[in-house]
Design an enzyme around this catalytic site. Structure first.
Site, mmCIF file in Angstrom:
data_model
loop_
_atom_site.group_PDB
_atom_site.id
_atom_site.type_symbol
_atom_site.label_atom_id
_atom_site.label_comp_id
_atom_site.label_asym_id
_atom_site.label_seq_id
_atom_site.Cartn_x
_atom_site.Cartn_y
_atom_site.Cartn_z
ATOM 1 C CB CYS A 12 -0.985 0.059 1.512
ATOM 2 S SG CYS A 12 -1.752 -1.532 1.519
HETATM 3 N N1 GLN Z 1 -1.417 -6.631 4.500
HETATM 4 C C1 GLN Z 1 -2.312 -5.456 4.116
HETATM 5 C C2 GLN Z 1 -3.656 -5.777 3.217
HETATM 6 O O1 GLN Z 1 -3.757 -6.713 2.883
HETATM 7 C C3 GLN Z 1 -1.499 -4.204 3.649
HETATM 8 C C4 GLN Z 1 -1.072 -4.407 2.318
HETATM 9 C C5 GLN Z 1 -0.158 -3.370 1.487
HETATM 10 O O2 GLN Z 1 0.674 -2.859 2.450
HETATM 11 N N2 GLN Z 1 0.021 -3.621 0.478
HETATM 12 O O3 GLN Z 1 -4.153 -4.682 3.268
#
Ligand code: GLN
Length: 233
Positions: free
Chosen positions: A2
């Protein structure tokens, strides 16, 4: 992974933090410049912020969605008139196997706190927490951090990393008075200006004042300034 961003300083619009910067969160949702894993962040978004006009410190309010931020015309319409001195926003690229709904989108909250996680963690190393907002690893991690106390988040991250050495645990937290950042596997950068300080997964423009926080570091932003300290292994 993210992308997320936080602001602490003079009140400014949510749009000016999330939508308007040339390489801000909106652009990062489909064309991040420095993302190590994943190419789009289309599995939802969220923004949390504080009522700067409230006479008493009040809990934050949130607006979250499971849709891509680039398709949200209502948010684009309203964000220019939402203003706050403290804002935390994220766009999501869901980890495989995680639920994709609004409750899994950061920021997560507890009392005055907002938290966003960029990374992944084996939920099996975290104690089950009924108060977690979602079964998503980030929501369970947020509940764990909140339960142990945001003030000891650096210690909590070290403990979780010992239990799951493959975890990525970069975090942004705010209580409306300060921003705490932890780098553990993904980047954070900050931009300190006379009007306030932004902290983001990646710079929202090419301003040379952006400073990258090294990996495994702890960032604290208060009205008094910015400090960056190393976390031990
Ligand atoms: N693991 C978290 C999610 O599934 C954050 C994923 C991320 O940092 N892309 O939302």
């Amino acid at each position: 992974m993210c992308r997320h961003v936080a602001w602490l300083g003079e009140p400014r619009s949510v749009a000016s933090i999330v939508l308007e910067p040339e390489h801000g969160l909106l652009r990062q949702s489909y064309a991040p410049r420095h993302q190590r894993r994943g190419v789009v962040n289309a599995d939802g978004w969220g923004v949390g912020f504080y009522d700067s006009g409230s006479p008493e410190p009040a809990p934050p309010v949130r607006w979250r969605s499971a849709r891509p931020i680039w398709g949200d015309a209502s948010f684009a319409s309203v964000a220019p008139v939402l203003r706050s001195h403290a804002i935390l926003a994220a766009v999501r690229s869901a980890t495989v196997g995680m639920p994709i709904d609004e409750s899994a989108a950061a920021p997560f909250t507890d009392g005055r706190w907002l938290l966003s996680h960029n990374g992944r963690v084996d939920r099996g190393v975290l104690p089950p927490r009924r108060e977690a907002e979602s079964a998503c690893d980030s929501a369970v991690l947020a509940a764990h951090v909140f339960a142990l106390g945001p003030d000891r988040v650096a210690e909590t991250v070290r403990e979780v990393a010992r239990a799951d050495p493959a975890a990525y645990l970069t975090l942004l937290l705010t209580d409306g008075v300060r921003i705490t950042g932890i780098t553990w596997g993904d980047q954070l950068s900050y931009l300190a200006t006379p009007e306030g300080t932004a902290v983001a997964s990646e710079p929202w423009d090419d301003d040379p004042r952006w400073v990258e926080v090294p990996d495994h570091h702890h960032l604290e932003v208060t009205p008094a300034g910015v400090s960056v300290t190393a976390l031990e292994g």
